[in-house]
Design a protein around this motif. Sequence first.
Motif, PDB file in Angstrom:
ATOM      1  N   THR A  28       0.825  -1.211   0.000  1.00  0.00           N
ATOM      2  CA  THR A  28       0.000   0.000   0.000  1.00  0.00           C
ATOM      3  C   THR A  28       0.859   1.262   0.000  1.00  0.00           C
ATOM      4  O   THR A  28       0.338   2.366   0.100  1.00  0.00           O
ATOM      5  CB  THR A  28      -0.959   0.029   1.208  1.00  0.00           C
ATOM      6  OG1 THR A  28      -0.201  -0.117   2.408  1.00  0.00           O
ATOM      7  CG2 THR A  28      -2.001  -1.067   1.106  1.00  0.00           C
ATOM      8  N   GLN A  50       1.097  -5.544   3.882  1.00  0.00           N
ATOM      9  CA  GLN A  50       1.211  -4.131   4.198  1.00  0.00           C
ATOM     10  C   GLN A  50       0.766  -3.862   5.620  1.00  0.00           C
ATOM     11  O   GLN A  50       0.074  -4.657   6.220  1.00  0.00           O
ATOM     12  CB  GLN A  50       0.416  -3.289   3.201  1.00  0.00           C
ATOM     13  CG  GLN A  50      -1.061  -3.165   3.459  1.00  0.00           C
ATOM     14  CD  GLN A  50      -1.853  -4.395   3.102  1.00  0.00           C
ATOM     15  OE1 GLN A  50      -1.465  -5.158   2.242  1.00  0.00           O
ATOM     16  NE2 GLN A  50      -2.959  -4.601   3.781  1.00  0.00           N
ATOM     17  N   PRO A  54      -5.942  -1.496   2.828  1.00  0.00           N
ATOM     18  CA  PRO A  54      -6.030  -0.955   1.469  1.00  0.00           C
ATOM     19  C   PRO A  54      -7.257  -0.061   1.310  1.00  0.00           C
ATOM     20  O   PRO A  54      -8.288  -0.282   1.934  1.00  0.00           O
ATOM     21  CB  PRO A  54      -6.144  -2.196   0.587  1.00  0.00           C
ATOM     22  CG  PRO A  54      -6.548  -3.292   1.488  1.00  0.00           C
ATOM     23  CD  PRO A  54      -6.093  -2.939   2.869  1.00  0.00           C
ATOM     24  N   TYR A  64      -4.854  -8.782  -0.077  1.00  0.00           N
ATOM     25  CA  TYR A  64      -4.140  -7.924   0.856  1.00  0.00           C
ATOM     26  C   TYR A  64      -4.080  -8.599   2.216  1.00  0.00           C
ATOM     27  O   TYR A  64      -5.092  -9.089   2.716  1.00  0.00           O
ATOM     28  CB  TYR A  64      -4.836  -6.568   0.994  1.00  0.00           C
ATOM     29  CG  TYR A  64      -4.667  -5.698  -0.221  1.00  0.00           C
ATOM     30  CD1 TYR A  64      -3.529  -4.928  -0.387  1.00  0.00           C
ATOM     31  CD2 TYR A  64      -5.642  -5.661  -1.213  1.00  0.00           C
ATOM     32  CE1 TYR A  64      -3.366  -4.129  -1.503  1.00  0.00           C
ATOM     33  CE2 TYR A  64      -5.480  -4.857  -2.335  1.00  0.00           C
ATOM     34  CZ  TYR A  64      -4.347  -4.104  -2.475  1.00  0.00           C
ATOM     35  OH  TYR A  64      -4.177  -3.321  -3.578  1.00  0.00           O
ATOM     36  N   LYS A  66      -2.797  -7.707   6.036  1.00  0.00           N
ATOM     37  CA  LYS A  66      -2.273  -6.715   6.972  1.00  0.00           C
ATOM     38  C   LYS A  66      -1.356  -7.426   7.955  1.00  0.00           C
ATOM     39  O   LYS A  66      -1.758  -8.398   8.598  1.00  0.00           O
ATOM     40  CB  LYS A  66      -3.424  -6.019   7.692  1.00  0.00           C
ATOM     41  CG  LYS A  66      -2.993  -4.835   8.512  1.00  0.00           C
ATOM     42  CD  LYS A  66      -4.195  -4.080   9.046  1.00  0.00           C
ATOM     43  CE  LYS A  66      -3.720  -2.896   9.855  1.00  0.00           C
ATOM     44  NZ  LYS A  66      -4.840  -2.090  10.334  1.00  0.00           N
TER      45      LYS A  66
END
Length: 191
Positions: A28, A50, A54, A64, A66
């Motif tokens: 991100t 990330q 997002p 994605y 986290k």
Amino acid sequence: MVPCAGNQGLIALDVMKLPAVVLVTGGTGFVGRELIRRLGREGVRVTALQRNTPTPEMSDGVKYVKVDLTSRTATRIAMNSGHWDAIVHLAGAAPKHWTQLPEDYDVLSGHYKIAMNVMLAIPENWKGRVILLSAIGVYGLTRALPVSEEHEVAPIHVYGAAKAIAEQVFLSMSAQHGHDLWILRAPGLFS
């Protein structure tokens, strides 16, 4: 190591055989968002690790995850949850302003921890390509332009030092485990 002159890193996607599945750390971030969009257009499946959630405009079809990459356990769990042909490492904070050592110890220690955790989390017999985005800031004050890869590494600011530390971690660990490592020293992003 493979040099990356100018914008050649993104242009090179047109001429190189793209992997089918890629893991991107820092998905991100500034570079990560653009890389993921480009890979998606090329039909590459992407998993992005990330620290931030997002936003809606981010690429569809991207998985994605986290994760706090400064945590060895969290990084290992996140990276053992899939199979990738390549890992592109972009994660690591850029300082908000340019400082000299040792004022920004958190940037240095963060890059070191993240680099170690990512490399240690790669599964034992994995045989893909590892790409590390570094920066020309690792060279410090250059003697001439263009800069050759043979130029000494002598950073003069924290971000260059952090990238130089990450490079050493990736070089050492890749040599131990036989990874196909590419280090791209991009100009002008944050250096």
